[in-house]
Scaffold this motif. Sequence first.
Motif, PDB file in Angstrom:
ATOM      1  N   ALA A   1       0.836  -1.203   0.000  1.00 45.00           N
ATOM      2  CA  ALA A   1       0.000   0.000   0.000  1.00 45.00           C
ATOM      3  C   ALA A   1       0.871   1.254   0.000  1.00 45.00           C
ATOM      4  CB  ALA A   1      -0.917  -0.003   1.208  1.00 45.00           C
ATOM      5  N   ALA A   2       1.998   1.185   0.733  1.00 45.60           N
ATOM      6  CA  ALA A   2       2.906   2.342   0.783  1.00 45.60           C
ATOM      7  C   ALA A   2       3.439   2.689  -0.602  1.00 45.60           C
ATOM      8  CB  ALA A   2       4.053   2.057   1.749  1.00 45.60           C
ATOM      9  N   LEU A   3       3.727   1.686  -1.400  1.00 44.41           N
ATOM     10  CA  LEU A   3       4.237   1.950  -2.757  1.00 44.41           C
ATOM     11  C   LEU A   3       3.226   2.749  -3.578  1.00 44.41           C
ATOM     12  CD1 LEU A   3       5.886  -1.496  -3.619  1.00 44.41           C
ATOM     13  CD2 LEU A   3       7.035   0.656  -3.071  1.00 44.41           C
ATOM     14  N   GLU A   4       1.955   2.440  -3.415  1.00 43.24           N
ATOM     15  CA  GLU A   4       0.934   3.166  -4.166  1.00 43.24           C
ATOM     16  C   GLU A   4       0.747   4.569  -3.619  1.00 43.24           C
ATOM     17  OE1 GLU A   4      -0.243   1.842  -6.978  1.00 43.24           O
ATOM     18  OE2 GLU A   4       1.119   0.191  -6.442  1.00 43.24           O
ATOM     19  N   LEU A   5       0.776   4.673  -2.287  1.00 44.71           N
ATOM     20  CA  LEU A   5       0.631   6.005  -1.694  1.00 44.71           C
ATOM     21  C   LEU A   5       1.817   6.913  -2.029  1.00 44.71           C
ATOM     22  CD1 LEU A   5      -0.829   5.043   1.809  1.00 44.71           C
ATOM     23  CD2 LEU A   5      -2.029   6.195  -0.071  1.00 44.71           C
ATOM     24  N   ASP A   6       2.983   6.321  -2.245  1.00 43.86           N
ATOM     25  CA  ASP A   6       4.160   7.117  -2.640  1.00 43.86           C
ATOM     26  C   ASP A   6       3.929   7.811  -3.987  1.00 43.86           C
ATOM     27  OD1 ASP A   6       5.597   6.615  -0.368  1.00 43.86           O
ATOM     28  OD2 ASP A   6       6.732   4.916  -1.216  1.00 43.86           O
ATOM     29  N   LYS A   7       3.122   7.206  -4.825  1.00 45.71           N
ATOM     30  CA  LYS A   7       2.780   7.856  -6.094  1.00 45.71           C
ATOM     31  C   LYS A   7       2.027   9.163  -5.839  1.00 45.71           C
ATOM     32  CE  LYS A   7       2.347   3.445  -8.626  1.00 45.71           C
ATOM     33  NZ  LYS A   7       1.419   2.582  -9.407  1.00 45.71           N
ATOM     34  N   ILE A   8       1.142   9.122  -4.840  1.00 43.22           N
ATOM     35  CA  ILE A   8       0.383  10.328  -4.481  1.00 43.22           C
ATOM     36  C   ILE A   8       1.321  11.382  -3.889  1.00 43.22           C
ATOM     37  CG2 ILE A   8      -1.465  11.240  -3.036  1.00 43.22           C
ATOM     38  CD1 ILE A   8      -2.402   9.502  -5.380  1.00 43.22           C
ATOM     39  N   VAL A   9       2.254  10.921  -3.043  1.00 48.14           N
ATOM     40  CA  VAL A   9       3.247  11.854  -2.464  1.00 48.14           C
ATOM     41  C   VAL A   9       3.996  12.571  -3.584  1.00 48.14           C
ATOM     42  CG1 VAL A   9       5.371  12.007  -1.114  1.00 48.14           C
ATOM     43  CG2 VAL A   9       3.502  10.520  -0.330  1.00 48.14           C
ATOM     44  N   LYS A  10       4.443  11.820  -4.578  1.00 46.22           N
ATOM     45  CA  LYS A  10       5.204  12.401  -5.690  1.00 46.22           C
ATOM     46  C   LYS A  10       4.372  13.442  -6.444  1.00 46.22           C
ATOM     47  CE  LYS A  10       7.824  10.939  -9.792  1.00 46.22           C
ATOM     48  NZ  LYS A  10       7.098  11.628 -10.847  1.00 46.22           N
TER      49      LYS A  10
END
Length: 736
Positions: A639-648
């Motif tokens: 899930a963190a990998l997907e949320l990192d896309k939002i962070v970017k």
Amino acid sequence: MKVMKFVQLIFWVILICPYLLSAQNRFVKSGDKQFEKMAFTRALSYYLKAYEKDTSRQEVALKIAESFMKLNDPVKAESWYAKGIENPRKASAENKFHYAEALSSNGKYEEAKKWYLIYSKEVGDEDRVKHKIKGIENQQAFYKNANFVKIAEVSFNSPQADFSPAFYDTTLVFVSSRDLREDDFAWDDSHYLDLYQVNKNGNIIDKFDDKINSKFHEGPLVFFNRNNKIIFTRNNFLNNKFGKSSKGVNKLKMFYAEKQPDGNWGELIPLPFNSDEYSVGHPAISIDGSVLYFASDMPGGQGGTDLYKSEFKDGQWQKPVNLGSHINTEGEEMFPFLLNDQELYFASNGHEGLGGLDLQGVNLGKGPDAEIVNLGAPINTKLDDFGMIINQDGRSGYFSSNRENGTGNDDIYQFTATKSLLISPMVKGIVKDKQDGTAIARANVSLSDEKGKTVATVLTEKDGSFSFPVELQRNYTLVARQEKYFDEKTSFSTVSTQERTEWESSILLLKDYGFSLVGLISENHSKAPIKDVKIEVIDNMTGEKVMEGVTDGSGTFRYPITNKKLNDRISYQIKLSKEGYLGKSAVFNDKLAQPGEISLHKVLNINLDKIDVGTDIGKLIDVQPIYFDLGKSTIRPDAALELDKIVKIMRENPSIQIELGSHTDARGSAASNMSLSDKRAKASAKYVISKGVNENRIIGKGYGESLIINRCADGIKCSEPEHQENRRTEFKITKL
């Protein structure tokens, strides 16, 4: 100045006044007779009496002005020209030129420029007028040597005229009118000029030599052959015979003599190109005595007086050769001095200058088009400066001037310099290939001043070298250009407290292989090109931002790669942003294996998505479903990998705010689904905030099963994939 009476006696051409003389006006007639005899003081007394009788006589005011000019009194000449030119149509073009000269000698340069232009309009273009106007417009250039030259008046000046020294053993021989004998020179009722000798301590020895001096004028001279030979200037007077021209004017000639074994000077021999009809004088000679330079008003010259040279061959002096229009002007060039057979110094009122006669120099060894250098202040002034001699070191010597605050009418001054007078402050350098160090010939190099104005442009030599004369206390920029190379710019300054005259500023050019990044940016859905997208290119190797710009009307941008060579590896981050679109960044890595451009849009997705309030950015950037363990809200690694896309995305788009909405399927109780989804939403938002996103830009909100997007509501049997559609996380824009 007193010397001008002598110079003009030598070289003056009688002017036929354009005014109709009244037969009844005996004062004007008498004044004209004296003027034609070159007795200007006496002429002036008659003209002043005539003007007293009738102050409306404009032509008489001009005669008075001309007399004051002949007597070298520019202040009085200016005031009388102003009266005489009240109606310019009644004044000759020559009157207007002389008025400009008087104004220039009085330091009124802008007013002088006005009258030079009026004169030029009446008579056509003249080089001397162009020089004078250029000099007025570039006055500051004449002060560039001021910090490098010191002058002092010599102790042996008198209240009379003293000028044109010559080196003689350890003494000086100079021209002076200090003898108080009864016979006066009619020019200005002063005394005739003789040669005097002074030792190095400044103590007067006596008149130079009774055989050389006569009862008339002796003037500038030169010694050579270890001081055993002399050439000097004298009135046309030899063996008690006083010669005159066909118009009754006594011209000047040059005479030669050799020192005898008993130490006395031998027979005076006239030089073969002397003439009763024109004057020759002011000798300067080469070290071996084979080339003589002098001044003359002989027919066929460029102007009033020109500089000539004659070579000694087969036991005799050859026919004089005019030094040409590069050195000679329509004005007067005189008082030459030759230093080490290379540098010719002379006085001129036809080249650029501060006013009156200015001392100029030219390096004859640099060819017929060598630069004429005005020696500038403090040697030159707005008045007359002339008669220079220089020691072999090129940095000390003497000159003459009638500048203000001197002892007499003309005085001798000593100078010392920290550099050669003809060595102008200079910047030089070499243009080379940055990669292999080879010289680049015929590169275009331009010099600009601190205001951005291009001062000069040159092409480099075969060895890549270039040079420019510069001014002190200035800031400059050099730009080098060559085909198939990138332009390169460098700056330097001549602002310095040190006695420095040369600067080096070499330039390295990088070869242009045609490397460039080219990008075409379109809208993802419609594929239409987008203009005015802001582009930032960052070199990952250095961390430097190497480009900042926008796309053109075709949605294209280009970044020329100017600091890389063939087979270099490259890594760039490309940042894209535009209002109303979701910004993004991409990284491009490659090896420059061949020249040419790289089409980024063919290897990277650099298209943009339109966005608005309510847009789910998760769909635009392909965020995969975010999974949680059964009944938990802890963020799993996947899930963190997907949320990192939002962070970017939020880092790249700092103006957007989003709502992170968590949804469940309809299985289980509505209350538990709402509670769990809210915990998961807030946990996800907290993770994004933990990565540096401001907490005010994202909120987490759970919706439970309240927003089912398919048929799978309570009590309806659905497949697992259908239930999965409802278990989703949305990232909707709430504010742009």
